[in-house]
Motif scaffolding. Structure first.
Motif, short mmCIF file in Angstrom:
data_model
loop_
_atom_site.label_atom_id
_atom_site.label_comp_id
_atom_site.label_asym_id
_atom_site.label_seq_id
_atom_site.Cartn_x
_atom_site.Cartn_y
_atom_site.Cartn_z
N ALA A 15 -6.75 -21.69 -27.85
CA ALA A 15 -6.43 -20.42 -27.19
C ALA A 15 -6.68 -20.61 -25.70
O ALA A 15 -7.61 -21.30 -25.29
N SER A 16 -5.84 -19.99 -24.88
CA SER A 16 -5.98 -20.13 -23.44
C SER A 16 -5.93 -18.78 -22.75
O SER A 16 -5.23 -17.86 -23.20
N TYR A 17 -6.70 -18.68 -21.68
CA TYR A 17 -6.69 -17.49 -20.81
C TYR A 17 -6.28 -17.94 -19.42
O TYR A 17 -6.82 -18.90 -18.87
N ARG A 18 -5.32 -17.25 -18.83
CA ARG A 18 -4.82 -17.59 -17.50
C ARG A 18 -4.79 -16.34 -16.64
O ARG A 18 -4.31 -15.29 -17.06
N SER A 19 -5.33 -16.47 -15.44
CA SER A 19 -5.34 -15.35 -14.49
C SER A 19 -4.87 -15.86 -13.13
O SER A 19 -5.36 -16.89 -12.65
N THR A 20 -3.91 -15.17 -12.53
CA THR A 20 -3.43 -15.54 -11.21
C THR A 20 -3.48 -14.32 -10.29
O THR A 20 -3.20 -13.20 -10.71
#
Length: 219
Positions: A143-148
């Protein structure tokens, strides 16, 4: 990397496809703790730079495409990386891992020297498990979490950019021999919070080839 991007307009059912060589990356990594039978975990850190190898000048009907449809970003980025893994041998062959990447983006000329564009800084957190299935097959459940942050043009925050994503990323890996393996993986979004109205990913699929030149060097 080689990148192909595809965008479909729901209003007129027009499809736009771009492709080309993407940006590259150089990174130096240092293992703080190597996995041993007495202390079954690994800890590593790293840092490097994203190199603007990909083009940013593709056009459609003689009109320059937006940067999000270009194979490259045109900018140098700084990258920080960390990695942790935990094994449970001999009781289990399951391996737990957690790795993080932070990218501080640079600026690039968009249409001329006075038009500076900067993609938002990015934080990616990945966690999951890997284990052997049977024979030479293994799986990866991640599972991955990405924030930009929002993009900026000439120092001004751009609307409809930036956001947060959570994805499920399953993968199957096949080990042909001690040196060569192939990995087939996908990315399925389960949560997306976008700033404003913007295109986003519906799914991705990828194939990776890996070759081990020696005991401690893997490409």
């Amino acid at each position: 990397t080689f990148i192909q991007k595809q965008r479909l307009s729901l209003e007129n059912n027009n499809e736009l496809i771009t492709r080309g060589i993407g940006d590259g990356m150089v990174m130096l990594k240092y293992v703080l703790h190597q996995n041993t039978m007495s202390a079954q975990y690994q800890l590593a850190i790293g840092g490097g730079a994203k190199i603007p190898l990909g083009t940013t000048s593709l056009k459609d009907d003689n009109i320059a495409l937006n940067l999000d449809m270009q194979p490259g970003t045109g900018a140098w980025d700084g990258v920080l990386w960390s990695y942790f893994s935990k094994t449970f041998a001999p009781a289990s062959t399951i391996n737990f891992f957690l790795y993080n990447t932070y990218r501080a983006t640079g600026t690039a000329d968009r249409f001329n020297e006075n038009d500076q564009y900067k993609f938002g800084n990015e934080l990616v957190i990945n966690t999951g498990v890997t284990d052997k299935l049977f024979s030479d097959f293994s799986y990866i459940a991640m599972a991955s979490y990405r924030s930009t942050s929002s993009d900026r043009q000439n120092g001004q925050k751009m609307p409809n950019t930036g956001g947060k994503w959570i994805n499920i990323e399953p993968a199957i890996r096949y080990q042909f021999n001690q040196s060569f393996s192939v990995k087939i993986s996908g990315k399925i979004p389960v949560y997306q919070h976008l700033n404003g109205i913007q295109p986003t990913t519906s799914y991705t699929a990828s194939v990776g080839l890996f070759y081990n030149f020696g005991k401690n060097v893997i490409f």
